[in-house]
Design a protein around this motif. Structure first.
Motif, mmCIF file in Angstrom:
data_model
loop_
_atom_site.group_PDB
_atom_site.id
_atom_site.type_symbol
_atom_site.label_atom_id
_atom_site.label_comp_id
_atom_site.label_asym_id
_atom_site.label_seq_id
_atom_site.Cartn_x
_atom_site.Cartn_y
_atom_site.Cartn_z
ATOM 1 N N GLU A 1 100.277 -53.259 -71.778
ATOM 2 C CA GLU A 1 100.548 -52.181 -70.194
ATOM 3 C C GLU A 1 99.593 -51.678 -69.293
ATOM 4 O O GLU A 1 98.741 -51.840 -69.402
ATOM 5 N N ASN B 1 100.010 -49.177 -62.334
ATOM 6 C CA ASN B 1 100.079 -49.825 -61.142
ATOM 7 C C ASN B 1 99.715 -49.154 -60.320
ATOM 8 O O ASN B 1 99.445 -49.414 -58.995
ATOM 9 N N VAL C 1 104.432 -50.949 -65.807
ATOM 10 C CA VAL C 1 105.205 -51.640 -66.494
ATOM 11 C C VAL C 1 106.186 -50.849 -67.096
ATOM 12 O O VAL C 1 105.545 -50.620 -68.422
ATOM 13 N N ASN D 1 111.079 -57.161 -67.473
ATOM 14 C CA ASN D 1 110.383 -55.172 -66.658
ATOM 15 C C ASN D 1 110.320 -54.768 -65.574
ATOM 16 O O ASN D 1 110.243 -56.286 -64.398
ATOM 17 N N VAL E 1 108.801 -53.726 -62.793
ATOM 18 C CA VAL E 1 106.901 -53.211 -62.070
ATOM 19 C C VAL E 1 107.600 -52.209 -61.212
ATOM 20 O O VAL E 1 107.750 -52.408 -60.370
ATOM 21 N N SER F 1 103.463 -55.497 -57.866
ATOM 22 C CA SER F 1 102.625 -53.916 -57.486
ATOM 23 C C SER F 1 101.812 -54.103 -56.514
ATOM 24 O O SER F 1 101.728 -54.786 -55.206
#
Length: 476
Positions: free
Chosen positions: A48, A51, A67, A111, A113, A165
């Motif tokens: 993982e 961000n 994430v 996912n 982000v 990100s």
């Protein structure tokens, strides 16, 4: 910008370089056992990535955007609450708003982000924007990360299709008796028909209100936004404005950006693409965005140009540094990190520089440009709007420090670059982040590097030679 008088001066300062690229901070060299220090660490789920991070200045609680998750940590990095944001069924080819427009593309687990994390102190909530569904935001209660709202019914609820990100930056403008405003700046990834690059949004007290994230003003002709014209992409197909940092000061909101630009090298008849670092300024109360001005910024030391902005942070001068720079202790300074050159945005060179800008000097330069344009001198000079040949219009009016523009001579660009004061350079381990603050009248800077290792220099006397255009710092 007027040159300051030459003057050798010394100040007592600390320079601490902190790597922020990993969850664990380790000393560069292990000290003797008697001097070893333990570092508190937090690790997320396997594989993982983190961000964004914000700290509640009232409680010391830490919020981490990752994430598929948002974490709330105690000041000693213990997990207090976890909120899951993904994965969910999505497809990057589906465009907003999904509730109105059915998407025929196949949906797959995708996912989420985290692209922005912002604390709304007045309403005790966290604004967490992600990459799912072309970039929508959740409003989470600070106490327990309970979802207060997740607007997605209107086109303006979708902020950006970029899945990277850091592609969104927000600044909250707070009012005593009125709803706050949220200035949002974002990369648009070639989709200007869907996303404005800068806009101001309503931040209503009710997280589920219909007007949440609506444009502050919007009619048939004018809105609280700036859109990149579609024909700009015919000149630079991969054009975008990348927002590195944002803040408010006085009557203005500022964003620091990287933008591609086509230039002709000396002696060449062909153009090549470079990146230009620019500061963008808007008035807080400007609902039509007539106050939009951008000015190029950069740094130079010993003939080497540092033009690719990596990070920035707003701080005060402090009494000691203020005396050196000839400003007031409460004046705003921008601490910035640039890498060498201006051609490689995605693969910046390791050579980098920490530079200081006096915000008042940038504002003075903007005022001079506004005054000359309203005298009818020059052109609007904004390459990304393809309006370099549109002349400024003359108007008889007084332009003071707080001038917010008219429906003419806007948006406006400044052609001459404002140069920062080089403080420190690094040739091997590129600097990638910076924060600064004043401690006992001294201005301290903390810089993160590409390697992610903790670097620390002991207290030193640092001397530099003014004027700012040719500043040199040396250790004694």
């Amino acid at each position: 910008m007027k040159a300051m008088p030459w003057n050798w001066t010394c100040l007592l300062s600390h320079l601490l370089m902190v790597g922020m690229g990993s969850s664990t901070l380790l000393p560069r060299q292990s000290p003797p056992p008697s001097q070893k220090r333990s570092f508190v660490t937090f690790r997320g789920e396997p594989a993982e990535s983190f961000n964004h991070l914000v700290v509640d200045e009232r409680t010391g609680h830490i919020y981490v955007g990752a994430v598929n998750r948002i974490y709330k940590l105690s000041s000693d990095l213990k997990v207090l609450v976890t909120h899951q944001t993904g994965p969910d069924e999505d497809n990057p080819k589906c465009y907003p708003p999904r509730i109105v427009q059915t998407c025929n593309e196949p949906l797959t687990p995708t996912n989420n982000v985290n692209k922005m994390l912002l604390i709304d102190y007045k309403e005790n909530r966290l604004i967490a924007c992600g990459s799912l569904y072309q970039g929508i935001c959740k409003l989470l209660r600070l106490e327990d990360l309970f979802k207060l709202g997740e607007p997605f019914h209107k086109k303006e609820h979708y902020l950006s299709g970029v899945n990277e990100s850091g592609s969104v930056f927000g600044v909250i403008v707070s009012y005593n008796n009125l709803d706050d405003k949220l200035f949002i700046a974002t990369a648009v990834d070639g989709k200007p028909e869907y996303f404005p690059t800068i806009s101001s949004r309503k931040l209503t007290k009710n997280s589920e209100a219909d007007g949440m994230f609506a444009y502050v003003f919007h009619d048939e002709f004018v809105a609280s936004m700036i859109k990149i014209p579609s024909d700009t992409f015919t000149v630079i197909p991969d054009f975008d404005i990348y927002y590195v940092y944002g803040f408010s000061s006085g009557n203005f909101v500022y964003f620091l950006t990287l933008q591609p630009e086509m230039v002709s090298p000396p002696g060449s008849t062909t153009k090549e693409q470079v990146y230009t670092s620019k500061l963008v300024r808007l008035c807080k109360e400007d609902t039509a965005f007539n106050s939009y001005v951008e000015v190029p910024i950069g740094c130079e030391r010993s003939g080497v140009e540092y033009r690719l902005l990596q990070a920035a942070y707003l701080s005060k001068a402090g009494a000691v540094l203020a005396r050196t720079l000839g400003v007031r202790p409460e004046d705003d300074l921008l601490f910035t990190v640039f890498s060498k050159g201006q051609k490689r945005k995605m693969k910046s060179l390791d050579e980098s520089a920490l530079c200081i800008f006096i915000l008042k000097q940038i504002n003075d330069r903007i005022k001079e440009r506004l005054q000359s344009c309203y005298r009818g001198e020059g052109t609007l000079d904004l390459a990304w709007l393809k309006v370099k040949d549109i002349p400024c219009s003359s108007a008889l009016l007084t332009i003071d420090d707080n001038f917010c523009g008219l429906d003419m001579n806007a948006p406006l660009g400044v052609s001459e670059m404002v140069r920062g004061i080089p403080v420190f350079t690094e040739d091997r381990d590129r600097m990638t982040s910076v924060i600064a603050y004043v401690y006992k009248n001294h201005s301290l800077a903390f810089v993160g590097t590409k390697s992610g290792k903790l670097k620390k220099s002991q207290e030193k006397h640092l001397c530099f030679l003014l004027p700012p255009q040719d500043a040199r710092w040396e250790t004694q």
